[in-house]
Design a protein around this motif. Structure first.
Motif, PDB file in Angstrom:
ATOM      1  N   ASP A   1       0.831  -1.197   0.000  1.00 25.24           N
ATOM      2  CA  ASP A   1       0.000   0.000   0.000  1.00 25.24           C
ATOM      3  C   ASP A   1       0.874   1.259   0.000  1.00 25.24           C
ATOM      4  O   ASP A   1       1.570   1.528   0.971  1.00 25.24           O
ATOM      5  CB  ASP A   1      -0.910  -0.008   1.231  1.00 25.24           C
ATOM      6  CG  ASP A   1      -1.895   1.151   1.234  1.00 25.24           C
ATOM      7  OD1 ASP A   1      -1.858   1.986   0.301  1.00 25.24           O
ATOM      8  OD2 ASP A   1      -2.712   1.225   2.172  1.00 25.24           O
TER       9      ASP A   1
ATOM     10  N   ASN B   1      -0.797   4.038   2.854  1.00 19.59           N
ATOM     11  CA  ASN B   1      -0.561   3.758   4.275  1.00 19.59           C
ATOM     12  C   ASN B   1       0.457   2.624   4.401  1.00 19.59           C
ATOM     13  O   ASN B   1       0.107   1.504   4.773  1.00 19.59           O
ATOM     14  CB  ASN B   1      -1.864   3.366   4.975  1.00 19.59           C
ATOM     15  CG  ASN B   1      -2.866   4.501   5.032  1.00 19.59           C
ATOM     16  OD1 ASN B   1      -2.545   5.595   5.470  1.00 19.59           O
ATOM     17  ND2 ASN B   1      -4.085   4.233   4.582  1.00 19.59           N
TER      18      ASN B   1
ATOM     19  N   HIS C   1      -6.990  -2.314  11.103  1.00 15.12           N
ATOM     20  CA  HIS C   1      -6.168  -1.516  10.189  1.00 15.12           C
ATOM     21  C   HIS C   1      -5.695  -0.220  10.855  1.00 15.12           C
ATOM     22  O   HIS C   1      -4.573   0.240  10.603  1.00 15.12           O
ATOM     23  CB  HIS C   1      -6.942  -1.234   8.899  1.00 15.12           C
ATOM     24  CG  HIS C   1      -7.195  -2.469   8.087  1.00 15.12           C
ATOM     25  ND1 HIS C   1      -8.444  -2.838   7.651  1.00 15.12           N
ATOM     26  CD2 HIS C   1      -6.351  -3.438   7.654  1.00 15.12           C
ATOM     27  CE1 HIS C   1      -8.357  -3.964   6.977  1.00 15.12           C
ATOM     28  NE2 HIS C   1      -7.097  -4.348   6.965  1.00 15.12           N
ATOM     29  N   HIS C   2      -6.531   0.363  11.703  1.00 15.11           N
ATOM     30  CA  HIS C   2      -6.106   1.560  12.434  1.00 15.11           C
ATOM     31  C   HIS C   2      -4.962   1.217  13.386  1.00 15.11           C
ATOM     32  O   HIS C   2      -4.005   1.987  13.523  1.00 15.11           O
ATOM     33  CB  HIS C   2      -7.294   2.135  13.212  1.00 15.11           C
ATOM     34  CG  HIS C   2      -7.040   3.490  13.777  1.00 15.11           C
ATOM     35  ND1 HIS C   2      -7.512   4.652  13.188  1.00 15.11           N
ATOM     36  CD2 HIS C   2      -6.346   3.898  14.874  1.00 15.11           C
ATOM     37  CE1 HIS C   2      -7.129   5.699  13.900  1.00 15.11           C
ATOM     38  NE2 HIS C   2      -6.433   5.265  14.932  1.00 15.11           N
TER      39      HIS C   2
ATOM     40  N   ARG D   1      -1.751   0.946  11.367  1.00 14.04           N
ATOM     41  CA  ARG D   1      -1.258   2.267  10.944  1.00 14.04           C
ATOM     42  C   ARG D   1      -0.673   3.042  12.121  1.00 14.04           C
ATOM     43  O   ARG D   1       0.290   3.791  11.963  1.00 14.04           O
ATOM     44  CB  ARG D   1      -2.385   3.075  10.294  1.00 14.04           C
ATOM     45  CG  ARG D   1      -2.849   2.525   8.958  1.00 14.04           C
ATOM     46  CD  ARG D   1      -3.763   3.521   8.238  1.00 14.04           C
ATOM     47  NE  ARG D   1      -4.988   3.783   8.973  1.00 14.04           N
ATOM     48  CZ  ARG D   1      -6.114   3.105   8.808  1.00 14.04           C
ATOM     49  NH1 ARG D   1      -6.162   2.105   7.927  1.00 14.04           N
ATOM     50  NH2 ARG D   1      -7.200   3.421   9.482  1.00 14.04           N
ATOM     51  N   GLU D   2      -1.260   2.855  13.291  1.00 15.32           N
ATOM     52  CA  GLU D   2      -0.814   3.596  14.470  1.00 15.32           C
ATOM     53  C   GLU D   2       0.552   3.133  14.979  1.00 15.32           C
ATOM     54  O   GLU D   2       1.402   3.956  15.329  1.00 15.32           O
ATOM     55  CB  GLU D   2      -1.854   3.446  15.589  1.00 15.32           C
ATOM     56  CG  GLU D   2      -1.635   4.365  16.780  1.00 15.32           C
ATOM     57  CD  GLU D   2      -1.908   5.825  16.475  1.00 15.32           C
ATOM     58  OE1 GLU D   2      -1.210   6.678  17.064  1.00 15.32           O
ATOM     59  OE2 GLU D   2      -2.806   6.109  15.654  1.00 15.32           O
TER      60      GLU D   2
ATOM     61  N   SER E   1       3.509   1.515  11.306  1.00 22.65           N
ATOM     62  CA  SER E   1       3.617   2.295  10.084  1.00 22.65           C
ATOM     63  C   SER E   1       5.072   2.345   9.599  1.00 22.65           C
ATOM     64  O   SER E   1       6.004   2.353  10.387  1.00 22.65           O
ATOM     65  CB  SER E   1       3.095   3.705  10.336  1.00 22.65           C
ATOM     66  OG  SER E   1       3.281   4.526   9.190  1.00 22.65           O
TER      67      SER E   1
ATOM     68  N   SER F   1       6.660   6.579   4.239  1.00 25.97           N
ATOM     69  CA  SER F   1       6.398   6.525   2.806  1.00 25.97           C
ATOM     70  C   SER F   1       7.388   7.429   2.080  1.00 25.97           C
ATOM     71  O   SER F   1       7.852   8.447   2.603  1.00 25.97           O
ATOM     72  CB  SER F   1       4.966   6.991   2.509  1.00 25.97           C
ATOM     73  OG  SER F   1       4.770   8.305   2.986  1.00 25.97           O
TER      74      SER F   1
END
Length: 310
Positions: A78, A81, A297-298, A301-302, A305, A308
């Motif tokens: 992805d 994210n 998923h949160h 990401r938290e 991560s 990027s």
């Protein structure tokens, strides 16, 4: 077999690899629990056995949660994210325990002496309600009732920490500092309990819609004790999520989930434990049936991560 226009659609059992190409399956007998468990280890698509170490994230309710692993390839690539590559260890049940999963999970995911909701106080009414759902036969319902009265979450914790994780760490390259656990519903209550126990292994916790009984749950009392003792929670992370429609729509979840979870959120946000990296979220439009993927998923990401590229 379906035959139409000379084209045959033949029934077949799909291979495990067709659905979960990067997942290894094991079974392990636990002395602490006295039961046999199913274990699915899903590797990142770029898995390298000589890697310095991947974060390991454990998820109970593995028979249901392992389906999440089918999306691991998309998560890993992805660009919006981006996540660090990680190992997902889904822990579930085999044999008769898998058939009676709704009963057996209460054995493993409820803290010892955890107070239950008022809807479970009358056995006859509770059994009648369970029979109406069709989820379990009468034997399974009786087993469910037994485990609700005799939960053994500490035995399950010993299994994870002292039996399963050493076996995983001996077989896969693990980054020990970022070992996490994600749970939803009873699994979310278990995850919250682990957080309050300050597990030496699981320091990154995700809990979705936990069954915290407002004003009664052990985890609420444990939080107050940590505040009183000024316990240092440095190095521990937690995301706690509840669904908006669990709060706003009249249903049993208002009492069984929403009231207690929001009470815990208020405690944690008003009077933060020393050094604790805690965050909470109310997930718009979601219900108890649909909320787990959003919290999962949160959570990733938290705490997992990756930077990027600009």
């Amino acid at each position: 077999m379906i035959k139409k226009n000379e084209i045959e659609l033949q029934s077949a059992r799909p291979s495990f690899e067709a659905v979960f190409p990067t997942t290894d399956y094991y079974e392990i007998q636990s002395k602490h629990v006295g039961a046999r468990f199913a274990v699915w280890v899903t590797k990142p698509a770029t898995f390298d056995p000589d890697h310095t170490g991947y974060p390991a994230i454990y998820a109970p309710d593995g028979n249901m949660f392992v389906g999440t692993a089918s999306n691991m390839g998309m998560l890993a690539t992805d660009p919006i994210n981006p996540l660090k590559p990680f190992l997902l260890i889904s822990v579930g049940y085999v044999g008769k325990d898998a058939t009676n999963i709704w009963a057996v999970r209460s054995r493993d995911l409820l803290p010892p002496d955890e107070p239950l909701g008022k809807s479970i106080e009358n056995k006859a009414e509770w059994i009648a309600g369970m029979e109406a759902t069709g989820l379990l036969d009468r034997e399974g319902i009786e087993l469910y009732w037994h485990y609700l009265q005799n939960p053994a979450g500490d035995n399950f914790t010993q299994f994870l920490e002292e039996e399963l994780h050493p076996a995983i760490a001996a077989s896969y390259p693990i980054e020990p500092s970022k070992t996490g656990l994600y749970g939803f519903s009873f699994g979310g209550l278990y995850a919250t309990y682990l957080a309050m126990r300050r597990s030496s292994l699981f320091k990154t916790i995700g809990a979705g819609s936990p069954g915290i009984m407002a004003g009664r749950s052990r985890v609420l009392a444990m939080y107050d004790q940590h505040i009183e003792r000024q316990t240092d929670f440095s190095g521990y992370d937690m995301l706690l999520g509840v669904m908006e429609r669990e709060i706003t729509v009249p249903s049993p979840y208002q009492d069984l989930v929403a009231a207690g979870t929001t009470e815990f959120m208020q405690k944690a946000n008003r009077n933060r434990l020393q050094g604790w990296n805690f965050c909470s979220e109310i997930f718009a439009n979601e219900s108890h049936a649909t909320g787990s993927p959003a919290v999962w998923h949160h959570f990733l990401r938290e705490f997992y991560s990756a930077k990027s590229a600009d």
